[in-house]
Motif scaffolding. Structure first.
Motif: not given
Length: 301
Positions: A99-105, A107-114
């Motif tokens: 789900k996170a991989a799908f959602i991240s697409q 949001y340009p500001s998606w912060d994987l470390n966060r």
């Protein structure tokens, strides 16, 4: 004047057994505002209208100065993190990272470390499918997803539902840290009084689909009091008291009187020769109860 992140003007939504509004509401930038009210008051419906997941029958809503439902709102929604009251069942077969991989697409500001940091803090097991998570773990995952792209606005519908006390404290700390920058905004619906007291700067009371008022929290808690008053032999016109909300006999010539303007009411008692034998601050749940009762009386009349 603080800039307004959310502006609700004359919004009305009619359903077969429920009417929301008309509602006028302004949510200022940089603060946590809590919507408080009993179940079925329209809190979740209001969130859905703000996100254009449902349409009003009248009125309009603006987020970040842009009218909701007026066209392509992709960029506006990229600035929002949303945790709905109920998890989305259709996602149950997904694993957390899927789900996170799908959602991240989106949001340009998606912060994987966060995102990873929030998962560690909330102790979320990402190997589980979402449908196999406990209610509390699913809630923590939804919070991590909502905050991972560092949104300007968080919409949280009963965010602590299902959380144990340790996870609840972690959530409170995470929201405090999120607000540290000073220009972010949280609008949350909650029935947890301690949660509202710890987080909220402003409180909106909503009952039976109507907003009964928006208050600065500290000023609200300083102004609502119960007075215990000995009337002696005389009758008192309680409705003349500033902020009068209710009065009930408390034995003999004693009355318990609730006011929302304690300082002015105390001065009025002194000027009227009414003797106050004791007073007590009202807690948020007591204030809500008083407002609900007042609304019931209004509906009956």
């Amino acid at each position: 004047m603080e800039p307004m992140v959310i502006e609700v003007r004359g919004v009305l939504q009619k359903r077969k057994h429920f009417q929301l509004g008309p509602i006028d509401l302004q949510i200022p930038q940089g603060y946590v505002t809590a919507i408080v009210g009993p179940n079925g008051s329209g809190k979740s419906s209001l969130f859905r209208l703000m996100l254009d997941l449902a349409k009003p029958d009248a009125g309009e809503i603006e987020l970040f100065g842009e009218r909701v439902g007026s066209g392509d709102d992709t960029m506006m929604k990229q600035r929002i993190g949303y945790v709905p009251e109920q998890a989305i069942d259709v996602e149950d077969s997904l694993r957390a990272d899927q789900k996170a991989a799908f959602i991240s697409q989106w949001y340009p500001s998606w912060d994987l470390n966060r995102y990873q940091e929030l998962l560690r803090r909330f102790e979320v097991d990402t190997s589980l499918k979402l449908g196999r998570m406990s209610k509390g773990m699913r809630r923590k995952f939804d919070l991590a997803i909502a905050m991972a792209h560092n949104p300007d606005l968080l919409l949280l519908d009963e965010p602590s539902s299902g959380l144990d006390p340790i996870a609840w404290k972690t959530m409170i700390d995470a929201i405090h840290r999120y607000m540290e920058r000073g220009d972010r905004t949280v609008l949350m619906a909650s029935h947890i009084i301690d949660e509202v007291k710890r987080l909220a700067d402003y409180i909106v009371f909503i009952v039976h689909g109507r907003v009964l008022g928006m208050y600065e929290k500290d000023a609200l808690l300083e102004s609502w009091y119960s007075f215990y008053i000995d009337t002696g032999e005389g009758a008192v016109n309680w409705k003349a008291m500033p902020g009068y909300r209710s009065a009930e006999p408390n034995g003999g010539s004693m009355y318990k009187v609730i006011t929302s303007e304690a300082l002015e009411a105390e001065r009025w008692c002194t000027a009227s020769g009414v003797h106050i034998t004791g007073k007590q601050k009202l807690e948020l749940d007591d204030i809500l109860t008083a407002l609900i009762e007042q609304e019931r009386l209004r509906i009956r009349s």
